[in-house]
Write a protein that holds these residues in place. Structure first.
Motif, PDB file in Angstrom:
ATOM      1  N   GLU A 155      46.916  64.988  35.118  1.00 56.04           N
ATOM      2  CA  GLU A 155      47.279  63.862  35.973  1.00 56.04           C
ATOM      3  C   GLU A 155      46.353  63.767  37.178  1.00 56.04           C
ATOM      4  O   GLU A 155      46.026  62.669  37.650  1.00 56.04           O
ATOM      5  CB  GLU A 155      48.735  64.011  36.433  1.00 56.04           C
ATOM      6  CG  GLU A 155      49.263  62.825  37.224  1.00 56.04           C
ATOM      7  CD  GLU A 155      49.258  61.532  36.429  1.00 56.04           C
ATOM      8  OE1 GLU A 155      49.201  60.461  37.057  1.00 56.04           O
ATOM      9  OE2 GLU A 155      49.300  61.584  35.178  1.00 56.04           O
ATOM     10  N   GLU A 158      43.356  61.856  36.085  1.00 53.39           N
ATOM     11  CA  GLU A 158      43.592  60.418  35.968  1.00 53.39           C
ATOM     12  C   GLU A 158      43.585  59.751  37.341  1.00 53.39           C
ATOM     13  O   GLU A 158      43.031  58.656  37.520  1.00 53.39           O
ATOM     14  CB  GLU A 158      44.922  60.157  35.261  1.00 53.39           C
ATOM     15  CG  GLU A 158      44.962  60.616  33.816  1.00 53.39           C
ATOM     16  CD  GLU A 158      43.926  59.914  32.958  1.00 53.39           C
ATOM     17  OE1 GLU A 158      43.673  58.714  33.194  1.00 53.39           O
ATOM     18  OE2 GLU A 158      43.361  60.567  32.054  1.00 53.39           O
ATOM     19  N   ARG A 212      36.495  66.439  32.977  1.00 55.14           N
ATOM     20  CA  ARG A 212      37.784  65.735  32.965  1.00 55.14           C
ATOM     21  C   ARG A 212      37.730  64.486  33.847  1.00 55.14           C
ATOM     22  O   ARG A 212      38.275  63.438  33.492  1.00 55.14           O
ATOM     23  CB  ARG A 212      38.895  66.667  33.430  1.00 55.14           C
ATOM     24  CG  ARG A 212      39.218  67.800  32.462  1.00 55.14           C
ATOM     25  CD  ARG A 212      40.577  68.399  32.772  1.00 55.14           C
ATOM     26  NE  ARG A 212      40.625  68.919  34.141  1.00 55.14           N
ATOM     27  CZ  ARG A 212      40.381  70.185  34.458  1.00 55.14           C
ATOM     28  NH1 ARG A 212      40.058  71.052  33.501  1.00 55.14           N
ATOM     29  NH2 ARG A 212      40.452  70.593  35.714  1.00 55.14           N
ATOM     30  N   ALA A 216      38.175  60.556  32.607  1.00 61.24           N
ATOM     31  CA  ALA A 216      39.181  59.684  33.201  1.00 61.24           C
ATOM     32  C   ALA A 216      38.531  58.452  33.830  1.00 61.24           C
ATOM     33  O   ALA A 216      39.088  57.341  33.770  1.00 61.24           O
ATOM     34  CB  ALA A 216      39.988  60.451  34.246  1.00 61.24           C
ATOM     35  N   ARG A 219      37.894  55.886  31.279  1.00 60.01           N
ATOM     36  CA  ARG A 219      39.107  55.193  30.816  1.00 60.01           C
ATOM     37  C   ARG A 219      39.657  54.212  31.841  1.00 60.01           C
ATOM     38  O   ARG A 219      40.594  53.467  31.549  1.00 60.01           O
ATOM     39  CB  ARG A 219      40.194  56.216  30.459  1.00 60.01           C
ATOM     40  CG  ARG A 219      39.881  57.055  29.231  1.00 60.01           C
ATOM     41  CD  ARG A 219      41.121  57.828  28.799  1.00 60.01           C
ATOM     42  NE  ARG A 219      41.534  58.805  29.815  1.00 60.01           N
ATOM     43  CZ  ARG A 219      41.126  60.070  29.842  1.00 60.01           C
ATOM     44  NH1 ARG A 219      40.289  60.521  28.922  1.00 60.01           N
ATOM     45  NH2 ARG A 219      41.550  60.900  30.781  1.00 60.01           N
ATOM     46  N   ALA A 220      39.138  54.237  33.057  1.00 59.87           N
ATOM     47  CA  ALA A 220      39.648  53.361  34.117  1.00 59.87           C
ATOM     48  C   ALA A 220      39.376  51.902  33.771  1.00 59.87           C
ATOM     49  O   ALA A 220      38.464  51.587  33.001  1.00 59.87           O
ATOM     50  CB  ALA A 220      38.997  53.725  35.444  1.00 59.87           C
ATOM     51  N   ARG A 237      51.253  55.955  39.627  1.00 60.94           N
ATOM     52  CA  ARG A 237      51.098  57.332  39.152  1.00 60.94           C
ATOM     53  C   ARG A 237      51.582  58.329  40.194  1.00 60.94           C
ATOM     54  O   ARG A 237      52.151  59.372  39.852  1.00 60.94           O
ATOM     55  CB  ARG A 237      49.639  57.606  38.793  1.00 60.94           C
ATOM     56  CG  ARG A 237      49.179  56.940  37.503  1.00 60.94           C
ATOM     57  CD  ARG A 237      47.766  57.360  37.127  1.00 60.94           C
ATOM     58  NE  ARG A 237      47.392  56.862  35.813  1.00 60.94           N
ATOM     59  CZ  ARG A 237      47.657  57.482  34.672  1.00 60.94           C
ATOM     60  NH1 ARG A 237      48.298  58.641  34.692  1.00 60.94           N
ATOM     61  NH2 ARG A 237      47.288  56.962  33.513  1.00 60.94           N
TER      62      ARG A 237
END
Length: 457
Positions: A155, A158, A212, A216, A219-220, A237
């Motif tokens: 998390e 992300e 990582r 992320a 993927r944004a 989030r």
């Protein structure tokens, strides 16, 4: 506050041209001209700030003024006058902090614009104004980077990916690489818990922080996503993180006795109090120890100065800090018991007042299926985290899952009309002695009465 506290008493006037600095969540400062004491109220300053920053009317509910330093943080009520509180800041520190006289004499609070503790999360996601969402995003990111919110690495990545998107623009393959993101890791990823020995051996098999974060970031949302939507996604989030939207207080709880070295003592904790409940966080290990909603707990303030029926400290000891007692339901060897956790803190009185205020605002409203539960009373036993039948228990637990086994609670049951203490299970024979047992009673630190402390989760 620069320029404040120059004169003595309420009648002293500020020097001509003196100004105070109000710090915004993004780190910038806005000068505010000082007025003759007692000065404007927090509500008046907030209205002026809304006009200066061109904020929407909703900012009056979402934001609040805070006075804070390393020793104490307080959210100002609308009627509070910041100038007057700054002049009396040393008195507040003597009452609500454990700072030394030298530290108190040198401490100076900052006037800050921050999120209002009493602003519901549901209303936050309804906001549409980009500037207001940006201020809330900046404060959430600052709190996250400061390590206040326990967060698991996936998390955290992300959230870091969304911060990358807002800071660097849309992801571009070839331009944005692990090498280019590595210098920004300290600014985009929150600090994690201290690494354990097992993690050192697994490090080569798991992706690193830079990888990582890059995944992320990729993927944004792309260039079509407006900034307001990105801010809202980041806040959404953050809503799942323990402690978000809460006020934080320093404290300490008793360590469970026993173990190889048999060490007890006190464990420093951070107590997060908000509209939804109370969360106890280990600030060093960055994980949750206990999380309770208001229908699941009862609380009591013990040992506060001037409290009716209570001495200055437990057993008449005026040097002991006040205690916030949290009572909740639990289990002991499969049987239901009441559990009592004592939180030692000079700010226990502030915690208790905030809990009471949150409950009055509806924080303790029972769920629809249990309308008969009285407000403030302990509800049914908190449900265990869902786990697939027969699935093995993972060694690495989520940092957001409460770790009750690390709490030294006082467990008791009702025996007729009286309360009976539940004794902890007898320990096995110690290999350091012959014929002796490692069991026994636990004597709490800091002047508490001796008794059994459960280590059962």
């Amino acid at each position: 506050m620069d320029g404040e506290g120059e004169g003595e008493g309420e009648g002293a006037s500020a020097p001509p041209g003196a100004a105070a600095l109000l710090y915004l969540p993004d780190g910038s400062a806005l000068p505010l001209p000082l007025e003759p004491p007692p000065g404007p109220t927090a509500a008046e300053l907030l209205r002026r700030l809304q006009g200066a920053l061109r904020l929407p009317p909703a900012a009056g509910d979402a934001l609040a003024l805070w006075l804070g330093s390393e020793l104490l943080e307080v959210q100002l009520k609308p009627r509070h006058r910041p100038l007057r509180l700054v002049r009396h800041w040393p008195e507040l520190l003597l009452r609500f902090s454990l700072g030394s006289p030298a530290a108190i004499a040198q401490d100076e609070p900052c006037l800050q614009l921050r999120r209002n503790v009493f602003f519901p999360k549901s209303r936050e996601l309804e906001l549409q104004e980009e500037e207001l969402l940006r201020l809330l995003y900046e404060e959430a990111r600052e709190q996250l980077q400061g390590g206040r919110f326990p967060v698991d690495p996936p998390e955290a990545a992300e959230l870091g990916g969304l911060s990358c998107r807002l800071r660097l623009g849309p992801f571009e393959r070839g331009r944005h690489t692990e090498l280019s993101l590595r210098p920004l890791l300290g600014e985009l990823l929150p600090p994690g818990p201290p690494a354990r020995w097992g993690a050192l051996f697994r490090r080569s098999r798991e992706p690193g922080p830079a990888q990582r974060l890059l995944e992320a970031f990729a993927r944004a949302p792309g260039p079509e996503a407006p900034p307001a939507g990105l801010y809202r996604d980041f806040l959404r989030r953050c809503h799942a993180l323990p402690g978000y939207g809460c006020a934080f207080f320093p404290g300490a709880i008793e360590r469970p006795s026993g173990g190889l070295l048999g060490r007890g003592g006190l464990r420093p904790v951070s107590v997060a109090v908000g509209l939804e409940g109370v969360t106890i966080i280990d600030p060093r290990q960055k994980h949750v120890l206990l999380s309770l909603t208001y229908p699941e707990l009862c609380w009591e303030l013990v040992g506060a100065v001037g409290q009716d029926g209570d001495p200055a400290g437990q057993d008449g000891d005026p040097t002991e800090p006040p205690q916030l007692w949290l009572e909740f339901d639990g289990e002991h060897e499969g049987a239901p018991v009441n559990r009592l956790l004592r939180v030692f803190s000079p700010q226990a009185e502030l915690m208790s007042a905030l809990i009471e205020c949150c409950i009055e605002l509806g924080g303790a409203a029972p769920p629809p299926e249990d309308q008969a539960t009285p407000t403030g009373a302990a509800a049914a036993t908190p449900p265990e985290p869902a786990r697939a039948q027969g699935a093995p228990v993972r060694r690495q637990q989520s940092v957001t899952r409460p770790r009750l086994q690390r709490l030294a609670t006082i467990d008791y049951v009702r025996d007729g009309q009286e309360l009976r203490r539940v004794k902890p299970p007898r320990r096995s024979v110690s290999f350091f002695s012959r014929g002796g047992t490692g069991g026994g009673s636990y004597s709490p630190v800091a002047g508490g009465t001796g008794g059994a402390a459960s280590e059962q989760g």
